[in-house]
Design a protein around this motif. Structure first.
Motif, mmCIF file in Angstrom:
data_model
loop_
_atom_site.group_PDB
_atom_site.id
_atom_site.type_symbol
_atom_site.label_atom_id
_atom_site.label_comp_id
_atom_site.label_asym_id
_atom_site.label_seq_id
_atom_site.Cartn_x
_atom_site.Cartn_y
_atom_site.Cartn_z
ATOM 1 N N ASP A 149 -107.383 -66.630 38.977
ATOM 2 C CA ASP A 149 -108.812 -66.364 39.091
ATOM 3 C C ASP A 149 -109.465 -67.612 39.666
ATOM 4 N N LEU A 150 -110.261 -67.427 40.713
ATOM 5 C CA LEU A 150 -110.904 -68.549 41.384
ATOM 6 C C LEU A 150 -112.411 -68.414 41.272
ATOM 7 N N ALA A 151 -113.091 -69.532 41.063
ATOM 8 C CA ALA A 151 -114.529 -69.525 40.864
ATOM 9 C C ALA A 151 -115.236 -70.132 42.071
ATOM 10 N N ASN A 152 -116.358 -69.536 42.447
ATOM 11 C CA ASN A 152 -117.253 -70.121 43.433
ATOM 12 C C ASN A 152 -118.215 -71.028 42.671
ATOM 13 N N MET A 184 -120.740 -71.814 37.753
ATOM 14 C CA MET A 184 -120.058 -70.788 38.527
ATOM 15 C C MET A 184 -121.055 -69.723 38.976
ATOM 16 N N THR A 202 -119.997 -66.905 41.108
ATOM 17 C CA THR A 202 -119.189 -65.692 40.960
ATOM 18 C C THR A 202 -117.728 -66.119 40.841
ATOM 19 N N ASN A 203 -116.865 -65.200 40.492
ATOM 20 C CA ASN A 203 -115.439 -65.500 40.478
ATOM 21 C C ASN A 203 -114.666 -64.415 41.229
ATOM 22 N N THR A 218 -111.044 -64.835 48.592
ATOM 23 C CA THR A 218 -111.928 -66.001 48.573
ATOM 24 C C THR A 218 -112.557 -66.239 49.940
ATOM 25 N N GLN A 268 -109.837 -71.343 38.533
ATOM 26 C CA GLN A 268 -110.337 -71.312 37.160
ATOM 27 C C GLN A 268 -109.220 -70.975 36.179
ATOM 28 N N TRP A 323 -117.498 -62.473 30.043
ATOM 29 C CA TRP A 323 -116.711 -63.329 30.938
ATOM 30 C C TRP A 323 -115.223 -63.238 30.606
ATOM 31 N N ILE A 367 -112.242 -61.884 33.101
ATOM 32 C CA ILE A 367 -111.044 -62.651 33.452
ATOM 33 C C ILE A 367 -109.786 -61.828 33.197
ATOM 34 N N THR A 427 -118.330 -73.866 33.130
ATOM 35 C CA THR A 427 -118.422 -72.588 33.832
ATOM 36 C C THR A 427 -119.739 -71.876 33.549
#
Length: 234
Positions: free
Chosen positions: A57-60, A71, A73-74, A81, A99, A156, A160, A179
């Motif tokens: 999972d990657l977070a902006n 954060m 969005t994720n 991405t 993340q 959240w 995830i 986060t």
């Protein structure tokens, strides 16, 4: 690190692509394991590689001059991405940070760009996903302003799980405070509340979802609203 075991169709965006688009792009996909905390794209950089997560999972993440961050969005296995910057051919507007560690398929942005120019079907799928991402960012902004921390935390954690397929992940209260852009003491109070309700169990930096039902009951309405948008992008 290069990983070895995953199916691109575990990512919803890839699964929604037409067979001819998959055939054109598949030779350039590389499965990678992404460690927690890695920044795969930095704010102000051109998007050179896009990642289609399967278990990561990657977070902006937006960072401020005083050192604080949050954060926006994720991105998990529902998407890719750097999509907005990629489509606009503009530098990325935020850091893309891992993340939750896991696997993701790396694809050269140029390869995807060339394919989009040849495939109206692929462009349609990417634009639909971009719209969903915009809705999520707007919902997150209002949720953070209106809802208290415990419902946001429950939401959240469920998100995830949905986006990684994992029931347990390495995560500290400090990570969550960053986060969610709140104090660690505030996160701790909500963490303890969800633990007492039986929703989560935590030990040595690993949090495990013990009861999805409990978390769904505790989560704010934003979880259901956004989950309905996650299920399909085709």
């Amino acid at each position: 690190m290069v990983s070895t075991a995953a199916d691109p169709n575990d990512n919803s965006l890839w699964a929604a692509m037409a067979a001819e688009d998959k055939a054109a792009l598949r030779p350039q996909l590389i499965l990678r394991h992404l460690p927690q905390g890695d920044v795969v794209t930095r704010a102000g950089e051109t998007v050179e590689v896009v990642y289609l997560p399967v278990t990561a999972d990657l977070a902006n993440v937006i960072r401020f001059e005083d050192g604080r961050s949050g954060m926006a969005t994720n991105v998990g296995r529902q998407g890719v991405t750097g999509l907005a910057a990629f489509l606009a051919d503009e530098p990325c507007g935020w850091d893309v940070e891992v993340q939750i560690a896991g696997d993701a398929w790396a694809l050269p942005a140029d390869a995807l760009r060339h394919r989009v120019l040849e495939s109206p079907l692929l462009l349609r799928v990417l634009m639909r996903l971009t719209h969903n991402n915009q809705v999520e960012a707007a919902q997150n902004a209002v949720c953070n302003a209106v809802h208290t921390v415990t419902p946001r935390l429950a939401r959240w954690l469920l998100t995830i799980k949905d986006r990684t397929g994992q029931d347990a992940f390495k995560l500290t209260q400090d990570d969550l405070a960053t986060t969610m852009s709140v104090r660690r003491t505030t996160v701790n109070a909500s963490w303890q509340e969800l633990g007492k309700l039986g929703g989560i169990k935590a030990s040595r930096g690993v949090v495990r979802i013990a009861s999805r039902e409990v978390l769904e009951h505790a989560a704010c309405e934003c979880y259901g609203a956004l989950r309905r948008r996650m299920v399909s992008i085709d």
